[in-house]
Design an enzyme around this catalytic site. Structure first.
Site, PDB file in Angstrom:
ATOM      1  N   SER A 122       4.398   2.975   7.327  1.00 49.67           N
ATOM      2  CA  SER A 122       4.640   1.518   6.974  1.00 49.67           C
ATOM      3  C   SER A 122       5.594   1.395   5.668  1.00 49.67           C
ATOM      4  O   SER A 122       6.464   2.384   5.514  1.00 49.67           O
ATOM      5  CB  SER A 122       3.526   1.703   6.048  1.00 49.67           C
ATOM      6  OG  SER A 122       1.898   1.666   6.457  1.00 49.67           O
ATOM      7  N   HIS A 181       0.603  -1.303   0.266  1.00 44.52           N
ATOM      8  CA  HIS A 181       0.146  -0.222  -0.515  1.00 44.52           C
ATOM      9  C   HIS A 181       0.503   1.581  -0.323  1.00 44.52           C
ATOM     10  O   HIS A 181       0.351   1.937  -0.395  1.00 44.52           O
ATOM     11  CB  HIS A 181      -1.301   0.049   1.485  1.00 44.52           C
ATOM     12  CG  HIS A 181      -0.465   0.257   2.385  1.00 44.52           C
ATOM     13  ND1 HIS A 181      -0.008  -1.192   3.873  1.00 44.52           N
ATOM     14  CD2 HIS A 181      -0.081   1.183   3.289  1.00 44.52           C
ATOM     15  CE1 HIS A 181       0.250  -0.122   4.275  1.00 44.52           C
ATOM     16  NE2 HIS A 181       0.225   0.898   4.403  1.00 44.52           N
ATOM     17  N   ASP A 187       0.500  -7.533   1.984  1.00 45.21           N
ATOM     18  CA  ASP A 187       0.981  -6.019   1.726  1.00 45.21           C
ATOM     19  C   ASP A 187       1.973  -5.803   1.169  1.00 45.21           C
ATOM     20  O   ASP A 187       2.771  -5.247   2.497  1.00 45.21           O
ATOM     21  CB  ASP A 187       0.170  -5.273   3.350  1.00 45.21           C
ATOM     22  CG  ASP A 187       0.191  -3.981   3.263  1.00 45.21           C
ATOM     23  OD1 ASP A 187       0.376  -3.876   1.932  1.00 45.21           O
ATOM     24  OD2 ASP A 187      -0.364  -3.513   3.704  1.00 45.21           O
TER      25      ASP A 187
END
Length: 419
Positions: A272, A161, A192
């Site tokens: 992230s 992402h 992910d």
């Protein structure tokens, strides 16, 4: 810096205050009892990804579309019914051919020994000094995240992402480093994870590749160190512990990530794709999502990382530009059946045209065994499918209307997103 106001742009703004309160209470109960109950109300979760600021430093006022920025969607723990959509054994599919090929061997795990700080140095400081030169910021034109170097060839790991749909991203080592163009070699929305490649000559001399630990050796209470770029603040380090193990998260394509590590090391938007490290400076996970009460956009002490063993398995194929395949059963589980009823995983719905429907499974069936192995709950069902590959044949023992029967199912390759 004004923090972003719409990091989680799914449905959280439509939730009532009562919903937010209920979710917060449910999460507090889960934290008090580490083993999750699939029947509990889900916790609202947002990915730890930071949108690019405007020129004046404020967050953009225009919210990007859900399809463009997967990082901003609202995610719920156990969102697909406790795990029937969980990842299966991974294979790689060459994009130039429909022929399934054996996946490359997983990256090796390295034994970890605690780093001894020098006199006057903290443990976190020693780990940071060793690991932080390999941590990078990654921008895709829409937002920013984190990544880290894993070899001398210029291979970087980050979240799917974070790169989103970009083919190239901007990479930077440290605040004073130059901006480097990185090519996105492969992405796996189901875990992910993504791999970015930069020219090896662009790696700073002090950046030593990070190594992976075996995540099955991680225990609750272990030291956890997160390094990343929260809100664009370069290579910020935070320290905490491993709060829980075996959590589940919703992946960018709506499927489920298993065996997730929960930590109270502070993780915020922008973290992230960054490493979660043990006390030896080895990677035990890739920071991916954070929990929120549906109102606050900041850290509340509940962060989640994709486990290193999943990363080790997926990365070799992504590095080669291959598409990772996952075994798929094609059901959604409603709940774990216990008590006076037959213990097992009850099926809430069956995907039309999926392998479960083709095999004769129906909504309401309770799966009690697969290939003779006991299935006590939805997590067991998920874990078993996780050991299989597309085209594998399995036999499920199910109870339907008080009668037991065996159902043969041939697993398929997971679709790009939940049907």
């Amino acid at each position: 810096m004004t923090p972003p106001k719409h990091i989680w742009s799914g449905n959280w703004e439509n939730e009532s205050e009562e919903d937010a309160r209920r979710r917060a209470e449910a999460e507090a109960e889960r934290r008090a009892h580490p083993q999750p109950d699939p029947a509990e109300a889900p916790t609202t979760v947002g990915r730890a990804y930071a949108p690019s600021p405007d020129a004046d430093g404020d967050a953009p006022r225009r919210r990007p579309s859900r399809g463009r920025i997967a990082a901003f969607t609202t995610v719920a723990l156990l969102a697909v019914g406790g795990g029937a959509f969980a990842a299966g054994t991974l294979l790689d599919n060459d994009d130039d051919s429909a022929t399934k090929i054996a996946r490359p061997a997983a990256l090796p795990a390295v034994a970890s020994k605690p780093i001894k700080p020098t006199r006057g140095q903290t443990r976190a400081g020693a780990i940071y000094a060793q690991a932080s030169p390999a941590v990078v910021s990654i921008r895709n034109g829409q937002g920013s995240g984190t990544g880290f170097l894993i070899d001398d060839e210029g291979t970087l790991v980050t979240n799917d992402h974070v790169v989103d749909t970009a083919k190239t991203v901007q990479v930077k080592f440290g605040t004073d480093g130059r901006t480097i163009n990185g090519n996105v070699k492969g992405v796996d929305p189901s875990s992910d994870l993504a791999v970015v490649h930069i020219d090896a000559s662009s790696i700073p001399s002090g950046a030593k590749p990070l190594q992976f630990a075996d995540s099955t050796g991680v225990s609750v209470g272990d030291v956890a160190i997160a390094i990343g770029n929260p809100f664009g603040l370069d290579r910020t380090v935070t320290e905490g512990i491993v709060s829980s193990l075996g959590r589940t998260l919703q992946a960018p394509n709506g499927f489920q990530i298993d065996d997730v590590i929960q930590t109270d090391a502070a993780i915020n938007p922008g973290n992230s794709g960054g490493p979660l490290l043990d006390d030896g400076g080895k990677v035990i996970g890739v920071n991916s999502q954070i929990a929120t009460n549906g109102v606050s956009a900041g850290n509340v002490g509940i962060g989640f990382a994709v486990p290193s063993n999943t990363v080790r398995q997926v990365l070799p194929g992504l590095k080669d530009g291959r598409t990772v395949q996952h075994a798929w059963l094609g059901v959604e589980t409603a709940q774990t059946v216990t008590g006076s009823m037959t213990a097992g995983a009850q099926i809430a719905s069956v995907v039309t045209g999926g392998p479960a429907e083709s095999g004769g499974l129906q909504a309401g069936d309770v799966v009690t065994r697969i290939d003779g192995q006991r299935i006590n709950d939805a997590s067991d069902l998920s874990s078993y499918i996780n050991t299989k590959a597309p085209d594998d044949k399995i036999t499920l023992t199910v109870e339907r209307n008080g009668s037991k029967s065996d159902v043969d199912v041939t697993l398929k390759n997971r679709p790009a997103k939940i049907p």
